[in-house]
Write a protein that holds these residues in place. Structure first.
Motif, PDB file in Angstrom:
ATOM      1  N   ARG A 154      14.968  21.811  34.562  1.00 54.07           N
ATOM      2  CA  ARG A 154      14.138  21.846  35.759  1.00 54.07           C
ATOM      3  C   ARG A 154      12.677  21.571  35.422  1.00 54.07           C
ATOM      4  O   ARG A 154      11.995  20.833  36.142  1.00 54.07           O
ATOM      5  CB  ARG A 154      14.268  23.205  36.445  1.00 54.07           C
ATOM      6  CG  ARG A 154      13.435  23.317  37.721  1.00 54.07           C
ATOM      7  CD  ARG A 154      13.580  24.686  38.355  1.00 54.07           C
ATOM      8  NE  ARG A 154      12.763  24.802  39.554  1.00 54.07           N
ATOM      9  CZ  ARG A 154      11.465  25.093  39.546  1.00 54.07           C
ATOM     10  NH1 ARG A 154      10.849  25.300  38.387  1.00 54.07           N
ATOM     11  NH2 ARG A 154      10.772  25.172  40.674  1.00 54.07           N
ATOM     12  N   GLU A 155      12.197  22.165  34.322  1.00 54.54           N
ATOM     13  CA  GLU A 155      10.788  21.978  33.961  1.00 54.54           C
ATOM     14  C   GLU A 155      10.500  20.507  33.657  1.00 54.54           C
ATOM     15  O   GLU A 155       9.488  19.962  34.105  1.00 54.54           O
ATOM     16  CB  GLU A 155      10.429  22.844  32.746  1.00 54.54           C
ATOM     17  CG  GLU A 155      10.830  24.301  32.850  1.00 54.54           C
ATOM     18  CD  GLU A 155      10.305  24.970  34.094  1.00 54.54           C
ATOM     19  OE1 GLU A 155       9.272  24.531  34.631  1.00 54.54           O
ATOM     20  OE2 GLU A 155      10.936  25.942  34.554  1.00 54.54           O
ATOM     21  N   ILE A 156      11.396  19.872  32.914  1.00 52.13           N
ATOM     22  CA  ILE A 156      11.195  18.461  32.570  1.00 52.13           C
ATOM     23  C   ILE A 156      11.291  17.597  33.823  1.00 52.13           C
ATOM     24  O   ILE A 156      10.503  16.669  34.025  1.00 52.13           O
ATOM     25  CB  ILE A 156      12.219  18.025  31.501  1.00 52.13           C
ATOM     26  CG1 ILE A 156      11.947  18.774  30.182  1.00 52.13           C
ATOM     27  CG2 ILE A 156      12.175  16.518  31.285  1.00 52.13           C
ATOM     28  CD1 ILE A 156      12.962  18.512  29.101  1.00 52.13           C
ATOM     29  N   ARG A 157      12.259  17.922  34.678  1.00 51.62           N
ATOM     30  CA  ARG A 157      12.465  17.136  35.895  1.00 51.62           C
ATOM     31  C   ARG A 157      11.257  17.222  36.825  1.00 51.62           C
ATOM     32  O   ARG A 157      10.912  16.266  37.525  1.00 51.62           O
ATOM     33  CB  ARG A 157      13.725  17.616  36.606  1.00 51.62           C
ATOM     34  CG  ARG A 157      14.163  16.721  37.765  1.00 51.62           C
ATOM     35  CD  ARG A 157      15.532  17.108  38.288  1.00 51.62           C
ATOM     36  NE  ARG A 157      15.585  18.483  38.760  1.00 51.62           N
ATOM     37  CZ  ARG A 157      16.237  19.454  38.152  1.00 51.62           C
ATOM     38  NH1 ARG A 157      16.898  19.222  37.034  1.00 51.62           N
ATOM     39  NH2 ARG A 157      16.235  20.696  38.649  1.00 51.62           N
ATOM     40  N   THR A 158      10.589  18.385  36.827  1.00 49.70           N
ATOM     41  CA  THR A 158       9.442  18.561  37.724  1.00 49.70           C
ATOM     42  C   THR A 158       8.118  18.177  37.058  1.00 49.70           C
ATOM     43  O   THR A 158       7.054  18.442  37.621  1.00 49.70           O
ATOM     44  CB  THR A 158       9.359  20.020  38.217  1.00 49.70           C
ATOM     45  OG1 THR A 158       9.336  20.909  37.086  1.00 49.70           O
ATOM     46  CG2 THR A 158      10.552  20.348  39.100  1.00 49.70           C
ATOM     47  N   GLY A 159       8.196  17.585  35.859  1.00 57.61           N
ATOM     48  CA  GLY A 159       6.995  16.982  35.285  1.00 57.61           C
ATOM     49  C   GLY A 159       6.323  17.722  34.158  1.00 57.61           C
ATOM     50  O   GLY A 159       5.184  17.388  33.803  1.00 57.61           O
ATOM     51  N   THR A 160       6.984  18.701  33.546  1.00 54.41           N
ATOM     52  CA  THR A 160       6.417  19.374  32.375  1.00 54.41           C
ATOM     53  C   THR A 160       7.178  18.911  31.137  1.00 54.41           C
ATOM     54  O   THR A 160       8.279  19.392  30.866  1.00 54.41           O
ATOM     55  CB  THR A 160       6.528  20.911  32.498  1.00 54.41           C
ATOM     56  OG1 THR A 160       5.902  21.343  33.702  1.00 54.41           O
ATOM     57  CG2 THR A 160       5.852  21.582  31.317  1.00 54.41           C
ATOM     58  N   PRO A 161       6.630  17.968  30.367  1.00 52.89           N
ATOM     59  CA  PRO A 161       7.350  17.472  29.194  1.00 52.89           C
ATOM     60  C   PRO A 161       7.473  18.541  28.110  1.00 52.89           C
ATOM     61  O   PRO A 161       6.604  19.409  27.977  1.00 52.89           O
ATOM     62  CB  PRO A 161       6.496  16.293  28.721  1.00 52.89           C
ATOM     63  CG  PRO A 161       5.154  16.536  29.287  1.00 52.89           C
ATOM     64  CD  PRO A 161       5.348  17.291  30.565  1.00 52.89           C
ATOM     65  N   VAL A 162       8.562  18.476  27.354  1.00 49.71           N
ATOM     66  CA  VAL A 162       8.831  19.433  26.281  1.00 49.71           C
ATOM     67  C   VAL A 162       9.192  18.655  25.025  1.00 49.71           C
ATOM     68  O   VAL A 162      10.021  17.742  25.067  1.00 49.71           O
ATOM     69  CB  VAL A 162       9.985  20.386  26.654  1.00 49.71           C
ATOM     70  CG1 VAL A 162      10.243  21.380  25.520  1.00 49.71           C
ATOM     71  CG2 VAL A 162       9.678  21.135  27.953  1.00 49.71           C
ATOM     72  N   VAL A 163       8.556  19.017  23.908  1.00 48.64           N
ATOM     73  CA  VAL A 163       8.879  18.434  22.607  1.00 48.64           C
ATOM     74  C   VAL A 163       9.291  19.568  21.678  1.00 48.64           C
ATOM     75  O   VAL A 163       8.585  20.580  21.566  1.00 48.64           O
ATOM     76  CB  VAL A 163       7.682  17.660  22.019  1.00 48.64           C
ATOM     77  CG1 VAL A 163       8.007  17.173  20.606  1.00 48.64           C
ATOM     78  CG2 VAL A 163       7.315  16.474  22.912  1.00 48.64           C
ATOM     79  N   PHE A 164      10.428  19.404  21.009  1.00 51.24           N
ATOM     80  CA  PHE A 164      10.929  20.413  20.075  1.00 51.24           C
ATOM     81  C   PHE A 164      10.446  20.102  18.660  1.00 51.24           C
ATOM     82  O   PHE A 164      10.352  18.930  18.271  1.00 51.24           O
ATOM     83  CB  PHE A 164      12.461  20.428  20.098  1.00 51.24           C
ATOM     84  CG  PHE A 164      13.036  21.043  21.344  1.00 51.24           C
ATOM     85  CD1 PHE A 164      13.630  22.292  21.314  1.00 51.24           C
ATOM     86  CD2 PHE A 164      12.983  20.374  22.562  1.00 51.24           C
ATOM     87  CE1 PHE A 164      14.156  22.868  22.464  1.00 51.24           C
ATOM     88  CE2 PHE A 164      13.496  20.936  23.719  1.00 51.24           C
ATOM     89  CZ  PHE A 164      14.094  22.187  23.666  1.00 51.24           C
ATOM     90  N   VAL A 165      10.143  21.156  17.905  1.00 53.88           N
ATOM     91  CA  VAL A 165       9.776  20.994  16.504  1.00 53.88           C
ATOM     92  C   VAL A 165      10.644  21.899  15.638  1.00 53.88           C
ATOM     93  O   VAL A 165      11.071  22.965  16.067  1.00 53.88           O
ATOM     94  CB  VAL A 165       8.290  21.319  16.237  1.00 53.88           C
ATOM     95  CG1 VAL A 165       7.373  20.282  16.844  1.00 53.88           C
ATOM     96  CG2 VAL A 165       7.916  22.705  16.722  1.00 53.88           C
TER      97      VAL A 165
END
Length: 354
Positions: A154-165
């Motif tokens: 939901r967060e990515i779909r609503t425009g908050t990008p997430v990058v995993f490290v």
């Protein structure tokens, strides 16, 4: 004027001094409109030098501080100029170095970094992600603790990008910046085998963590490559602290077939192992190669051989990818792998007893 009236006046003056100045106050003092004050604060070039000087003098006189949260809501792009960095433990040397790399790049973008520790707790991860999104951060960099990350759809779909490290996402297609865990572990164990060791133990962090699985795979691949057996009990995981690692090393050394070499698959595990060996006076007889460098590893006796991650590069790649996503770039999620480097310093070059 009565005593009560004078007291009320002093209280009003005190409250006025304590009240934060507003854009309206700045506009009134400088004799310009609120819109002009806003343009000066946001660096709009069309404001004349004379008006800009008046506004800056009023800002200084009133000690005015802009409300950046409110400003972000008025921006056309909705950006808050804030990102969240959620790591295992910000006090860990790996996390501290990664945090610095992220901060360096974020500063170039005029963005603040808010860091938090997940403590390997999935509930803590959910809490901090929720807090970050409620504060409308522009993006999130995360070294996850949760077993499934579908909740981030939901967060990515609503425009908050997430990058995993450090660890890849599960149940979610997202960008990830990792190191070559399996290859690095394999190289470490081959290094020990090439110095004559056939009895090599593995000690690692919690087995639910993906990096542990990859490093165990590298350990086993090296043993198979050299035709060495994996004795029962030689792979020890679920060591979250130096203290648990030290106890595990003691148990291995007291076993029927004690190892002559240790591959410690995380920096805190390495520190615990070295403490255990020092307490028994075996630090110059038992070989050690650790995964992840740590402060003062090159000052101990013997100096500690490690498989080093390029943490600065991992952090830099992750935050640059995040800003690409924030800007609307990067079509398909990608996994980036940053190579590790074996650094022989002495502890990994100790030969087994004759």
């Amino acid at each position: 004027m009565s005593v009560n009236e004078r007291a009320s006046g002093r209280q009003a003056d005190s409250e006025q001094q304590l009240r934060r100045a507003t854009m309206r106050d700045v506009a009134a003092l400088s004799g310009v409109s609120i819109k002009t004050v806003s343009r000066v604060i946001n660096g709009v070039a069309t404001v004349s030098d004379e008006l800009r000087d008046r506004v800056h003098k009023a800002i200084a006189q009133l000690d005015f501080q802009p409300n950046l949260a409110a400003s972000s809501l008025r921006r056309t792009d909705g950006a808050t100029r804030q990102i969240a960095l959620l790591l295992e433990d910000v006090a860990n040397p790996f996390s501290a170095t990664l945090s610095r790399a992220v901060e360096n790049v974020a500063r170039e973008h005029g963005t603040l970094v808010f860091a938090g520790s997940l403590d390997e707790d999935p509930r803590r991860e959910l809490e901090l992600v929720r807090a970050a999104t409620l504060h409308r951060v522009d993006g999130i960099i995360i070294a996850p603790a949760a077993p499934d990350h579908g909740y981030l759809h939901r967060e990515i779909r609503t425009g908050t990008p997430v990058v995993f490290v450090d660890r890849p996402p599960r149940g979610l297609a997202a960008d990830a910046v990792l190191c070559t865990n399996t290859e690095g572990a394999r190289e470490a164990v081959l290094h020990l085998a090439d110095h004559g060791h056939t009895e090599i133990a593995f000690l690692g962090d919690e087995q639910t963590i993906s990096t542990v699985s990859e490093r165990v795979a590298g350990y086993r691949a090296a043993l198979a490559e050299r035709g060495l057996p994996e004795r029962p009990g030689r792979v020890v995981r679920d060591l979250p602290s130096p203290e648990t690692a030290a106890r595990a090393v003691g148990a291995l050394l007291d076993s029927e077939h004690p190892p002559t070499a240790l591959f410690t698959a995380q920096n805190l595990v390495t520190i615990g192992a070295i403490h255990a060996l020092q307490e028994r006076g075996l630090h110059e007889r038992i070989a050690v190669v650790g995964f992840d460098d740590f402060p003062m590893a090159d000052l101990l006796v013997p100096r500690v051989s490690v498989v080093a991650q390029d943490v600065l590069e991992i952090g830099t790649l992750a935050v640059r990818r995040l800003f690409e996503r924030i800007a609307g770039g990067g079509a398909e999620p990608r996994e980036f792998r940053v190579p590790t480097t074996l650094i022989p310093r002495g502890s990994g070059e100790i030969s087994p007893p004759a």
